[in-house]
Design a protein around this motif. Sequence first.
Motif, mmCIF file in Angstrom:
data_model
loop_
_atom_site.group_PDB
_atom_site.id
_atom_site.type_symbol
_atom_site.label_atom_id
_atom_site.label_comp_id
_atom_site.label_asym_id
_atom_site.label_seq_id
_atom_site.Cartn_x
_atom_site.Cartn_y
_atom_site.Cartn_z
ATOM 1 N N THR A 132 23.368 -6.152 -95.929
ATOM 2 C CA THR A 132 24.156 -6.913 -94.964
ATOM 3 C C THR A 132 24.823 -8.049 -95.731
ATOM 4 O O THR A 132 24.440 -8.363 -96.864
ATOM 5 C CB THR A 132 23.256 -7.515 -93.866
ATOM 6 N N GLU A 133 25.792 -8.663 -95.090
ATOM 7 C CA GLU A 133 26.563 -9.704 -95.756
ATOM 8 C C GLU A 133 25.661 -10.832 -96.269
ATOM 9 O O GLU A 133 25.891 -11.385 -97.345
ATOM 10 C CB GLU A 133 27.594 -10.255 -94.773
ATOM 11 N N GLU A 134 24.614 -11.158 -95.508
ATOM 12 C CA GLU A 134 23.734 -12.274 -95.885
ATOM 13 C C GLU A 134 23.018 -12.013 -97.204
ATOM 14 O O GLU A 134 22.545 -12.934 -97.855
ATOM 15 C CB GLU A 134 22.668 -12.543 -94.806
ATOM 16 N N LYS A 135 22.893 -10.730 -97.547
ATOM 17 C CA LYS A 135 22.150 -10.417 -98.776
ATOM 18 C C LYS A 135 23.003 -10.548 -100.033
ATOM 19 O O LYS A 135 22.501 -10.383 -101.144
ATOM 20 C CB LYS A 135 21.585 -9.006 -98.702
ATOM 21 N N ILE A 147 31.094 -4.823 -96.260
ATOM 22 C CA ILE A 147 29.693 -5.096 -95.928
ATOM 23 C C ILE A 147 29.506 -5.244 -94.432
ATOM 24 O O ILE A 147 28.571 -4.714 -93.851
ATOM 25 C CB ILE A 147 29.215 -6.360 -96.646
ATOM 26 N N SER A 148 30.458 -5.926 -93.782
ATOM 27 C CA SER A 148 30.246 -6.143 -92.356
ATOM 28 C C SER A 148 30.337 -4.824 -91.579
ATOM 29 O O SER A 148 29.768 -4.679 -90.526
ATOM 30 C CB SER A 148 31.229 -7.176 -91.809
ATOM 31 N N ASP A 184 22.321 1.345 -97.906
ATOM 32 C CA ASP A 184 22.514 1.334 -96.457
ATOM 33 C C ASP A 184 21.944 0.096 -95.779
ATOM 34 O O ASP A 184 22.276 -0.211 -94.649
ATOM 35 C CB ASP A 184 21.864 2.581 -95.822
ATOM 36 N N GLU A 185 21.027 -0.587 -96.476
ATOM 37 C CA GLU A 185 20.374 -1.757 -95.854
ATOM 38 C C GLU A 185 21.150 -3.047 -96.083
ATOM 39 O O GLU A 185 20.776 -4.097 -95.585
ATOM 40 C CB GLU A 185 18.997 -1.993 -96.498
ATOM 41 N N ASN A 205 28.936 -2.251 -92.531
ATOM 42 C CA ASN A 205 27.844 -1.453 -93.048
ATOM 43 C C ASN A 205 26.584 -1.510 -92.201
ATOM 44 O O ASN A 205 25.524 -1.127 -92.636
ATOM 45 C CB ASN A 205 27.547 -1.911 -94.482
ATOM 46 N N THR A 206 26.700 -1.985 -90.946
ATOM 47 C CA THR A 206 25.524 -2.024 -90.081
ATOM 48 C C THR A 206 25.224 -0.635 -89.524
ATOM 49 O O THR A 206 24.124 -0.357 -89.092
ATOM 50 C CB THR A 206 25.757 -2.993 -88.921
ATOM 51 N N ARG A 221 33.717 -8.430 -98.074
ATOM 52 C CA ARG A 221 33.185 -8.772 -96.763
ATOM 53 C C ARG A 221 33.481 -7.683 -95.752
ATOM 54 O O ARG A 221 32.647 -7.319 -94.943
ATOM 55 C CB ARG A 221 33.765 -10.107 -96.284
#
Length: 289
Positions: A67-70, A36-37, A64-65, A39-40, A33
């Motif tokens: 996000t945590e939701e993915k 990923i977080s 690079d695209e 990674n914006t 987490r």
Amino acid sequence: MLLQLRHRLLSPNFPSPRTFPSPKTLPISLSLRASISQNTNPQSSQSAAFARTVLFIPPGVEPDEITEEKVLPGSNIVLGPYAGDAKIKQVDFVKSSNRPKDCPRDERPEFAMLGRSNVGKSSLINSLVRKKEVALTSKKPGKTQLINHFLVNKSWYIVDLPGYGFANAPESARMDWSSFTKGYFLNRDTLVSVLLLVDASVPPQKIDLDCANWLGRNNIPMTFVFTKCDKAKGGKAKRPDENIRDFQQLIRESYRQHPPWIMTSSVTGLGRDELLLHMSQLRNYWDQE
Ligand code: GDP
């Protein structure tokens, strides 16, 4: 072409696992987490590199695209554009084969379920297809071991392979890997992924590590499906997430990057829908190749 595809699903250009901080420093979920977080920011190449090494990034997704939701909950699997049609509407038993060359000979993609006896394979198959007693695998040590094909939605197969490592069987009655299952793995062109089931309620077992290492060394595409994640033993015993981390630590040498892994429980339904989504994206990508 199929070999190339296998290679791509297994190793989508990830850097060496040794370049990323040891998972020992953080629990898996937290380290994931955190990475990923952060990674914006497109400049954040460090976290993109980190994501590339711990996550399973399917075709069609740029590191690079992410996000945590993915990322599918309880897994390292990123959901990509090929996910869809994950629902199981119909299941038909097709046949039991006692030799790899007797297996169905159409071009439909398949997922092979493999694991130690008692790992929870029948329970997971029944939970995936939402039927009781679909999985027919013989559980008696020494009884003829069969490869069972189930056709799903008339378009792809779930393959129930014989369990290995029967606790009470004599050596001679155990799975003979060299003459049976190995042949299936090495020659089955329509195999999209092996789902290697590993019991997360116990510490890593040598026989599972041997199996994982063999699959890794032979470039067989695979997903670790950790079972019984609801089962905490209490006392000094390690929790399922700790056993999972220990297991992954032990198999790292055999993989160029982390294979996809997911936590499941057939008792609570944990991971069921997520596993089906993962299978759908592998399958749909395979179908359009
Ligand atoms: P198989 O030999 O791999 O097909 O294993 P089974 O599906 O028959 O399960 C072996 C045992 O583990 C049975 O007693 C199941 O009730 C139990 N079991 C299977 N899955 C789970 C699970 O997700 N959680 C827990 N707590 N027990 C499970």
